[in-house]
Design an enzyme around this catalytic site. Structure first.
Site, PDB file in Angstrom:
ATOM      1  N   TYR A  32       0.842  -1.191   0.000  1.00  0.00           N
ATOM      2  CA  TYR A  32       0.000   0.000   0.000  1.00  0.00           C
ATOM      3  C   TYR A  32       0.876   1.239   0.000  1.00  0.00           C
ATOM      4  O   TYR A  32       2.098   1.162   0.161  1.00  0.00           O
ATOM      5  CB  TYR A  32      -0.956   0.002   1.194  1.00  0.00           C
ATOM      6  CG  TYR A  32      -0.331   0.353   2.528  1.00  0.00           C
ATOM      7  CD1 TYR A  32       0.529  -0.524   3.184  1.00  0.00           C
ATOM      8  CD2 TYR A  32      -0.585   1.583   3.134  1.00  0.00           C
ATOM      9  CE1 TYR A  32       1.091  -0.201   4.405  1.00  0.00           C
ATOM     10  CE2 TYR A  32      -0.025   1.925   4.366  1.00  0.00           C
ATOM     11  CZ  TYR A  32       0.812   1.023   4.997  1.00  0.00           C
ATOM     12  OH  TYR A  32       1.383   1.359   6.199  1.00  0.00           O
ATOM     13  N   ARG A  51       8.333   4.253  -4.495  1.00  0.00           N
ATOM     14  CA  ARG A  51       8.332   3.272  -3.402  1.00  0.00           C
ATOM     15  C   ARG A  51       7.302   2.178  -3.660  1.00  0.00           C
ATOM     16  O   ARG A  51       7.542   0.998  -3.390  1.00  0.00           O
ATOM     17  CB  ARG A  51       8.065   3.979  -2.066  1.00  0.00           C
ATOM     18  CG  ARG A  51       8.184   3.049  -0.867  1.00  0.00           C
ATOM     19  CD  ARG A  51       8.154   3.800   0.448  1.00  0.00           C
ATOM     20  NE  ARG A  51       6.870   4.469   0.649  1.00  0.00           N
ATOM     21  CZ  ARG A  51       6.616   5.312   1.644  1.00  0.00           C
ATOM     22  NH1 ARG A  51       7.549   5.577   2.546  1.00  0.00           N
ATOM     23  NH2 ARG A  51       5.438   5.888   1.763  1.00  0.00           N
ATOM     24  N   ARG A 100      -7.329 -20.433  -2.231  1.00  0.00           N
ATOM     25  CA  ARG A 100      -6.207 -20.256  -1.293  1.00  0.00           C
ATOM     26  C   ARG A 100      -5.093 -21.292  -1.484  1.00  0.00           C
ATOM     27  O   ARG A 100      -5.295 -22.483  -1.276  1.00  0.00           O
ATOM     28  CB  ARG A 100      -6.723 -20.331   0.147  1.00  0.00           C
ATOM     29  CG  ARG A 100      -5.654 -20.059   1.205  1.00  0.00           C
ATOM     30  CD  ARG A 100      -6.245 -20.117   2.611  1.00  0.00           C
ATOM     31  NE  ARG A 100      -5.275 -19.722   3.621  1.00  0.00           N
ATOM     32  CZ  ARG A 100      -4.398 -20.550   4.187  1.00  0.00           C
ATOM     33  NH1 ARG A 100      -4.362 -21.825   3.844  1.00  0.00           N
ATOM     34  NH2 ARG A 100      -3.557 -20.109   5.098  1.00  0.00           N
ATOM     35  N   HIS A 102      -0.624 -21.133  -0.680  1.00  0.00           N
ATOM     36  CA  HIS A 102       0.419 -20.228  -0.187  1.00  0.00           C
ATOM     37  C   HIS A 102       1.218 -19.658  -1.348  1.00  0.00           C
ATOM     38  O   HIS A 102       1.584 -18.489  -1.351  1.00  0.00           O
ATOM     39  CB  HIS A 102       1.340 -20.948   0.799  1.00  0.00           C
ATOM     40  CG  HIS A 102       0.754 -21.021   2.181  1.00  0.00           C
ATOM     41  ND1 HIS A 102      -0.294 -21.847   2.493  1.00  0.00           N
ATOM     42  CD2 HIS A 102       1.049 -20.346   3.318  1.00  0.00           C
ATOM     43  CE1 HIS A 102      -0.614 -21.688   3.763  1.00  0.00           C
ATOM     44  NE2 HIS A 102       0.189 -20.785   4.294  1.00  0.00           N
ATOM     45  N   LYS A 148       6.399  -1.720   2.069  1.00  0.00           N
ATOM     46  CA  LYS A 148       5.187  -1.161   2.677  1.00  0.00           C
ATOM     47  C   LYS A 148       4.051  -2.162   2.520  1.00  0.00           C
ATOM     48  O   LYS A 148       3.105  -1.964   1.735  1.00  0.00           O
ATOM     49  CB  LYS A 148       4.863   0.213   2.063  1.00  0.00           C
ATOM     50  CG  LYS A 148       4.069   1.105   2.999  1.00  0.00           C
ATOM     51  CD  LYS A 148       4.156   2.544   2.559  1.00  0.00           C
ATOM     52  CE  LYS A 148       3.118   3.429   3.238  1.00  0.00           C
ATOM     53  NZ  LYS A 148       3.198   3.461   4.688  1.00  0.00           N
ATOM     54  N   GLU A 180      11.891   3.022  14.769  1.00  0.00           N
ATOM     55  CA  GLU A 180      10.866   3.916  14.221  1.00  0.00           C
ATOM     56  C   GLU A 180       9.591   3.750  15.023  1.00  0.00           C
ATOM     57  O   GLU A 180       9.532   2.918  15.938  1.00  0.00           O
ATOM     58  CB  GLU A 180      10.629   3.653  12.720  1.00  0.00           C
ATOM     59  CG  GLU A 180      10.118   2.267  12.399  1.00  0.00           C
ATOM     60  CD  GLU A 180       9.855   2.067  10.902  1.00  0.00           C
ATOM     61  OE1 GLU A 180       9.623   3.030  10.174  1.00  0.00           O
ATOM     62  OE2 GLU A 180       9.867   0.894  10.478  1.00  0.00           O
ATOM     63  N   LEU A 204      10.822   1.459   7.451  1.00  0.00           N
ATOM     64  CA  LEU A 204      10.240   1.953   6.217  1.00  0.00           C
ATOM     65  C   LEU A 204      11.002   3.214   5.801  1.00  0.00           C
ATOM     66  O   LEU A 204      11.287   4.072   6.639  1.00  0.00           O
ATOM     67  CB  LEU A 204       8.760   2.291   6.406  1.00  0.00           C
ATOM     68  CG  LEU A 204       8.119   2.633   5.069  1.00  0.00           C
ATOM     69  CD1 LEU A 204       7.796   1.375   4.279  1.00  0.00           C
ATOM     70  CD2 LEU A 204       6.895   3.492   5.218  1.00  0.00           C
TER      71      LEU A 204
HETATM   72  N1  PDD Z   1       2.735   5.100   7.549  1.00  0.00           N
HETATM   73  N2  PDD Z   1       7.380   3.943   9.213  1.00  0.00           N
HETATM   74  C1  PDD Z   1       6.262   3.199   9.172  1.00  0.00           C
HETATM   75  C2  PDD Z   1       6.244   1.868   9.852  1.00  0.00           C
HETATM   76  C3  PDD Z   1       5.117   3.687   8.498  1.00  0.00           C
HETATM   77  O1  PDD Z   1       4.004   2.939   8.433  1.00  0.00           O
HETATM   78  C4  PDD Z   1       5.162   4.985   7.899  1.00  0.00           C
HETATM   79  C5  PDD Z   1       3.986   5.541   7.140  1.00  0.00           C
HETATM   80  C6  PDD Z   1       6.348   5.727   7.997  1.00  0.00           C
HETATM   81  C7  PDD Z   1       6.500   7.111   7.401  1.00  0.00           C
HETATM   82  O2  PDD Z   1       6.573   7.072   5.992  1.00  0.00           O
HETATM   83  P1  PDD Z   1       6.082   8.316   5.110  1.00  0.00           P
HETATM   84  O3  PDD Z   1       6.804   9.498   5.598  1.00  0.00           O
HETATM   85  O4  PDD Z   1       6.462   7.944   3.729  1.00  0.00           O
HETATM   86  O5  PDD Z   1       4.600   8.427   5.326  1.00  0.00           O
HETATM   87  C8  PDD Z   1       7.442   5.167   8.650  1.00  0.00           C
HETATM   88  C9  PDD Z   1       1.573   5.398   6.769  1.00  0.00           C
HETATM   89  C10 PDD Z   1       1.313   6.837   6.592  1.00  0.00           C
HETATM   90  C11 PDD Z   1       0.370   4.629   7.299  1.00  0.00           C
HETATM   91  O6  PDD Z   1       0.541   3.451   7.544  1.00  0.00           O
HETATM   92  O7  PDD Z   1      -0.732   5.188   7.398  1.00  0.00           O
END
Ligand code: PDD
Length: 281
Positions: A32, A51, A100, A102, A148, A180, A204
């Site tokens: 996503y 990304r 389904r 895997h 992501k 983070e 991320l």
């Molecule tokens: N989250 N780290 C994680 C684990 C994240 O899920 C996100 C973003 C970030 C920051 O990335 P960016 O600056 O590109 O938004 C860092 C999104 C916004 C979410 O899950 O809603």
């Protein structure tokens, strides 16, 4: 009712349904992206698109993500969000619908593409200046946090642990290193020097993180991309989160202990002001 995008159609959110055999539903098999829109303009779309492409390639989903730019604009317009100060567009692509197994469906099936737009509320300045508290949690995510992925169970549990502790957010700690937030990147300030975890498979690679590093450079604030051990983090002068809907959010308490003097610090404040200029330019 909001209008969402699903597999080529724009429809009321209540009418948008996917199969129980969707691999996103069964396996969390998808990626996503969340892109901000300021005053109706997507911000750093190229970086978000890059990304998303990297993520799709990493998990082997064949989908031309570039076509989504138009979808994003259309969603903002159809939901009356093209004039609002701050909104975001969420898009997710799953491997599609198939009985389904895997392993990947063979032959491949069409991916499921879902997108929606919503507004987000920036805290009032008085609230921003109060900062948030955070708790640390063991990082139980898989070793590809740079993808992501829609599979966010560890992030969900971390965010809920924060709620149950009465804190604003959780900080992932792996092998003693603060990495983070549950849905944001993490910065700390030591003697005027900004530090943040280096890009690796354990975080991320946030677009907001990149922007803040750029802005700090322009402002003459030295930046170190390096590991921050938890004991060091708790002695930082300032700590803040960054992210698309988080923007810049100061942390004034970690695990019940004050960060610095317990007040929002000057580096976070200056960077936030510079950030607001950048996104509103
Ligand atoms: N989250 N780290 C994680 C684990 C994240 O899920 C996100 C973003 C970030 C920051 O990335 P960016 O600056 O590109 O938004 C860092 C999104 C916004 C979410 O899950 O809603």
């Amino acid at each position: 009712m909001s209008v969402v995008y699903l597999n080529g159609d724009y429809l009321p959110v209540g009418d948008a349904t996917v199969s129980v055999n969707d691999r996103g539903f069964l396996f969390g098999d998808g990626v996503y992206e969340v892109t901000p829109s300021y005053g109706g303009r997507l911000f750093r779309w190229e970086q978000h698109l890059a990304r998303l492409k990297t993520g799709l390639a990493a998990i082997g989903i064949d989908f031309d993500a570039a076509a989504l730019e138009q979808v994003k604009e259309e969603l903002l317009a159809r939901n009356g969000l093209d004039g609002v100060p701050a909104a975001y567009v969420y898009v997710q692509v799953t491997r599609g619908t198939a009985p389904r197994t895997h392993w990947f469906p063979d032959p491949p099936v069409a991916p499921t593409v879902y997108a929606f737009a919503n507004r987000f509320m920036r805290p009032a300045m008085a609230e921003w200046r109060r900062g948030v508290s955070a708790v640390t949690v063991p990082d139980q995510r898989w070793a590809r946090a740079d993808i992501k992925a829609i599979a966010l169970l560890a992030n969900v549990l971390a965010a809920q642990a924060a709620v149950e502790a009465g804190a604003g957010n959780a900080i992932f700690v792996r092998d003693g290193i603060a990495l983070e937030g549950s849905h944001n990147n993490l910065f700390a300030v030591f003697g005027g020097v900004l530090a943040t975890a280096p890009k690796s498979n354990y975080i991320l690679h946030g677009i907001t993180r990149d922007l803040l590093i750029e802005l700090a450079g322009e402002m003459g604030i030295p930046v170190e991309e390096r590991a921050i051990p938890l004991p060091e983090l708790t002695r930082a002068d300032e700590v803040f989160f960054s992210g698309t809907t988080t923007e810049v959010r100061p942390v004034v308490e970690i695990d019940g202990r004050k960060v610095g003097d317990g007040r929002v610090g000057p580096v976070a404040q200056r960077l936030y002001e510079r950030f607001l200029e950048a996104v509103e330019a």
